[in-house]
Design a protein around this motif. Sequence first.
Motif, short mmCIF file in Angstrom:
data_model
loop_
_atom_site.label_atom_id
_atom_site.label_comp_id
_atom_site.label_asym_id
_atom_site.label_seq_id
_atom_site.Cartn_x
_atom_site.Cartn_y
_atom_site.Cartn_z
N GLY A 121 0.83 -1.20 0.00
CA GLY A 121 0.00 0.00 0.00
C GLY A 121 0.86 1.25 0.00
N ASP A 122 1.92 1.23 0.78
CA ASP A 122 2.86 2.37 0.82
C ASP A 122 3.54 2.55 -0.53
N SER A 123 3.90 1.46 -1.16
CA SER A 123 4.53 1.51 -2.48
C SER A 123 3.56 2.05 -3.52
N THR A 124 2.30 1.61 -3.45
CA THR A 124 1.27 2.11 -4.37
C THR A 124 1.11 3.61 -4.20
N LEU A 125 1.03 4.05 -2.96
CA LEU A 125 0.90 5.48 -2.69
C LEU A 125 2.12 6.23 -3.22
N GLY A 126 3.31 5.66 -3.04
CA GLY A 126 4.54 6.28 -3.53
C GLY A 126 4.59 6.37 -5.05
N ARG A 127 3.89 5.48 -5.73
CA ARG A 127 3.83 5.51 -7.19
C ARG A 127 2.76 6.47 -7.68
N VAL A 128 1.62 6.50 -6.98
CA VAL A 128 0.46 7.27 -7.44
C VAL A 128 0.52 8.74 -7.03
N LEU A 129 0.99 9.01 -5.82
CA LEU A 129 0.94 10.37 -5.30
C LEU A 129 1.73 11.38 -6.14
N PRO A 130 2.94 11.06 -6.58
CA PRO A 130 3.65 12.04 -7.44
C PRO A 130 2.88 12.35 -8.73
#
Length: 172
Positions: A121-130
């Motif tokens: 989930g953290d990785s997904t957020l790190g990919r999507v948020l930028p």
Amino acid sequence: MFELKDLPSRETLEHFGKLYDNPDVEGLYTWLVWASATDEMLSAFNANLARENLAQTPFFVLLLLKRNPGGLSIGALADGVAVASQTMTRAIKQMETAGLCTKHPDPDDGRYWIVRLTPEGDSTLGRVLPKHYEWVAKFMSHFKDDERELLVKLMMRVTPALRTMRLETELG
């Protein structure tokens, strides 16, 4: 979702205003343009998230869980995203299946669950948020600083105005 795409002209609104006793034709026109623009903006936001295989609820859940590393209850997540607890329960189940979060019994009250962000989930957020930040920056680049300030000032009045109207309606 605001469903009217074919907005009426001011002339039509004036005609209907006379026909149906609208005391504020200009207010109605402003509201229609605002509602239509808001719907367009939210549709574009949803389409941007969909390119990353996300919808609003899981996106906002990921953000809330990132901000609260100790986890949050399903009720707190539902409140934070403004959805019903049942809707949040379904969203969390789907997010668990996707490996984005985990659910653990609340140590203080076993009747409740605490939801935590997983590394996935953290990785997904790190990919999507930028990408989300880039999208918002591109959209907001169409507005000057003074226009942004005015938008914020006006939007900060929406919730209190609606709250007042709701109270007036409830009190009769």
